[in-house]
Design a protein around this motif. Structure first.
Motif, PDB file in Angstrom:
ATOM      1  N   TYR A   1      -3.414  13.722  12.359  1.00  0.00           N
ATOM      2  CA  TYR A   1      -3.937  15.083  12.518  1.00  0.00           C
ATOM      3  C   TYR A   1      -4.707  15.525  11.280  1.00  0.00           C
ATOM      4  O   TYR A   1      -5.687  16.279  11.379  1.00  0.00           O
ATOM      5  CB  TYR A   1      -2.799  16.062  12.833  1.00  0.00           C
ATOM      6  CG  TYR A   1      -2.416  16.045  14.295  1.00  0.00           C
ATOM      7  CD1 TYR A   1      -3.172  16.744  15.237  1.00  0.00           C
ATOM      8  CD2 TYR A   1      -1.334  15.306  14.751  1.00  0.00           C
ATOM      9  CE1 TYR A   1      -2.848  16.716  16.588  1.00  0.00           C
ATOM     10  CE2 TYR A   1      -0.996  15.260  16.096  1.00  0.00           C
ATOM     11  CZ  TYR A   1      -1.761  15.960  17.008  1.00  0.00           C
ATOM     12  OH  TYR A   1      -1.457  15.916  18.349  1.00  0.00           O
TER      13      TYR A   1
ATOM     14  N   ALA B   1      -8.009  14.122  11.733  1.00  0.00           N
ATOM     15  CA  ALA B   1      -8.715  14.877  12.782  1.00  0.00           C
ATOM     16  C   ALA B   1      -9.322  16.155  12.221  1.00  0.00           C
ATOM     17  O   ALA B   1     -10.371  16.618  12.704  1.00  0.00           O
ATOM     18  CB  ALA B   1      -7.743  15.218  13.920  1.00  0.00           C
TER      19      ALA B   1
ATOM     20  N   ALA C   1     -10.823  16.798  18.332  1.00  0.00           N
ATOM     21  CA  ALA C   1     -10.039  15.716  17.732  1.00  0.00           C
ATOM     22  C   ALA C   1      -8.539  15.953  17.917  1.00  0.00           C
ATOM     23  O   ALA C   1      -7.777  15.024  18.204  1.00  0.00           O
ATOM     24  CB  ALA C   1     -10.386  15.582  16.255  1.00  0.00           C
ATOM     25  N   TYR C   2      -8.099  17.206  17.765  1.00  0.00           N
ATOM     26  CA  TYR C   2      -6.686  17.527  17.982  1.00  0.00           C
ATOM     27  C   TYR C   2      -6.285  17.256  19.431  1.00  0.00           C
ATOM     28  O   TYR C   2      -5.222  16.689  19.706  1.00  0.00           O
ATOM     29  CB  TYR C   2      -6.420  18.993  17.632  1.00  0.00           C
ATOM     30  CG  TYR C   2      -5.970  19.227  16.214  1.00  0.00           C
ATOM     31  CD1 TYR C   2      -6.646  18.646  15.141  1.00  0.00           C
ATOM     32  CD2 TYR C   2      -4.882  20.046  15.926  1.00  0.00           C
ATOM     33  CE1 TYR C   2      -6.241  18.861  13.830  1.00  0.00           C
ATOM     34  CE2 TYR C   2      -4.470  20.270  14.621  1.00  0.00           C
ATOM     35  CZ  TYR C   2      -5.154  19.681  13.583  1.00  0.00           C
ATOM     36  OH  TYR C   2      -4.743  19.888  12.292  1.00  0.00           O
TER      37      TYR C   2
ATOM     38  N   PHE D   1     -10.934   6.160  13.361  1.00  0.00           N
ATOM     39  CA  PHE D   1     -10.727   7.213  14.361  1.00  0.00           C
ATOM     40  C   PHE D   1     -11.493   6.887  15.643  1.00  0.00           C
ATOM     41  O   PHE D   1     -11.009   7.167  16.746  1.00  0.00           O
ATOM     42  CB  PHE D   1     -11.178   8.570  13.812  1.00  0.00           C
ATOM     43  CG  PHE D   1     -10.634   9.730  14.588  1.00  0.00           C
ATOM     44  CD1 PHE D   1      -9.359  10.209  14.338  1.00  0.00           C
ATOM     45  CD2 PHE D   1     -11.378  10.339  15.593  1.00  0.00           C
ATOM     46  CE1 PHE D   1      -8.834  11.275  15.066  1.00  0.00           C
ATOM     47  CE2 PHE D   1     -10.875  11.405  16.317  1.00  0.00           C
ATOM     48  CZ  PHE D   1      -9.591  11.878  16.054  1.00  0.00           C
TER      49      PHE D   1
ATOM     50  N   ARG E   1     -10.038   6.472  19.514  1.00  0.00           N
ATOM     51  CA  ARG E   1     -10.595   7.103  20.718  1.00  0.00           C
ATOM     52  C   ARG E   1     -10.654   6.139  21.894  1.00  0.00           C
ATOM     53  O   ARG E   1     -10.575   6.562  23.064  1.00  0.00           O
ATOM     54  CB  ARG E   1     -12.012   7.615  20.435  1.00  0.00           C
ATOM     55  CG  ARG E   1     -12.090   8.800  19.532  1.00  0.00           C
ATOM     56  CD  ARG E   1     -13.522   9.287  19.373  1.00  0.00           C
ATOM     57  NE  ARG E   1     -14.098   9.782  20.615  1.00  0.00           N
ATOM     58  CZ  ARG E   1     -15.309  10.297  20.729  1.00  0.00           C
ATOM     59  NH1 ARG E   1     -16.090  10.375  19.645  1.00  0.00           N
ATOM     60  NH2 ARG E   1     -15.753  10.736  21.888  1.00  0.00           N
TER      61      ARG E   1
END
Length: 328
Positions: free
Chosen positions: A191, A194, A228-229, A292, A296
């Motif tokens: 997080y 993110a 992102a969260y 990241f 995804r």
């Protein structure tokens, strides 16, 4: 009389501030550093300008080229994400019951497995993040922190044992370092990434000068963080810190977070906390971004329109590396 014997692997901004705090409360501290910076630490000491406190400090930790065969009560590895995996064999070989990998990390579970598999003796592997920011220039550090700094520390997916917490309490006794214990540092670090990645994207879009960012771009940044969260929630990661998602919703927390973003874009203090790291660590930022993107791939076709729009506004990573690696 020394409290405990501590090894800090890496003496940059966060490692240096941690070293100062641990030296100040009487620990026997050694740091692993190399090259010109190691020679500076040996000959001139660890010089820190504490930006908020408006004071200068000097410490003289033992400076090592490699960890060696000594036994340590506690080891902190404070390296960039793109460098941490390379030192795992060294950390596995160090004679210490507790190792804390400190800094940005989107591969915490994988690194924990590698470290434990390579260690000849049992270890407790923790992950941490220091709130200190700043720069290293002209043979000294300039750091931004409250107290002596704040450390968020935890295991990847479990509570930290009381015995380990007691070692930290003894180590930090007499310092103003605050420790926040986390029951899921893997989620916390994800997080955190993110949140910071949209900031990184906007930093590079503005040439590492957030003062030129517009109100619309800062609004887009918040929407990108929301994307992102929500991806991490979709993947089943519990929000850490608990309740952190409230910053994305209307209300006091959102207003406070918006103010922080604004101050980051308008003040020297904000530059020390954000753009200076982007300017000096493009390799780490690229590795976080790519990690990241791999994350995804686990959520097929999950829409992230704001995140993708902001990311597309910055130059290609190859151009960023050429620009900022040349300047450093």
């Amino acid at each position: 009389m020394f409290q405990l014997k501590i090894l800090i692997y890496g003496a940059g901004v966060i490692g240096g501030q941690l070293c100062h705090a641990l030296c100040a409360c009487g620990n026997d501290v050694s740091v692993v550093a190399r090259g010109a910076w190691a020679e500076t630490l040996r000959t001139e000491g660890l010089r820190i300008r504490h930006y908020i406190q408006r004071k200068d400090t000097m410490d003289h930790p033992r400076v090592l080229e490699k960890p060696g065969d000594e036994r340590y009560d506690l080891v902190f590895a404070v390296m960039q994400y793109c460098q941490m995996e390379k030192i795992l064999p060294d950390l596995a070989a160090v004679d210490s019951p507790i190792v804390v990998l400190t800094g940005n990390n989107l591969s915490a579970p994988e690194m924990e497995v590698q470290l434990l598999a390579a260690s000849p003796k049992p270890k407790t592997v923790l992950f941490g993040f220091g709130s200190t920011a700043g720069t290293r220039e002209n043979g000294k550090l300039t750091t931004v922190h409250t107290g002596d700094g704040r450390l968020t520390v935890g295991k990847t997916h479990a509570e930290v044992p009381d015995g380990v917490k007691a070692v930290f309490s003894r180590t930090l006794s007499g310092s103003r370092v605050s420790v926040a214990w986390c029951d899921n540092m893997d989620a916390w670090l994800k997080y955190h990434a993110a949140f910071i990645l949209p900031v990184v994207h906007l930093c590079y879009k503005t040439g590492c000068d957030l003062r030129t960012s517009t109100r619309a771009e800062r609004k887009l940044l918040f929407d990108a963080v929301g994307d992102a969260y929500h991806l991490l929630m979709e993947l089943g990661y519990p929000v850490r810190p608990v309740g952190d998602e409230k910053a994305l919703e209307p209300g006091f927390t959102h207003t406070a977070a918006s103010l922080i973003i604004y101050l980051m874009s308008r003040t020297r203090l904000g530059a020390l906390c954000t753009t200076e790291h982007c300017r000096h660590a493009p390799g780490e930022m690229e590795d976080l971004d790519r990690a990241f993107q791999r994350l995804r791939e686990r959520a097929t076709d999950f829409p992230m329109p704001f995140f993708d729009l902001l990311r597309a506004m910055m130059p290609p990573w190859e151009q960023i590396r050429r620009e900022y690696e040349r300047k450093v």
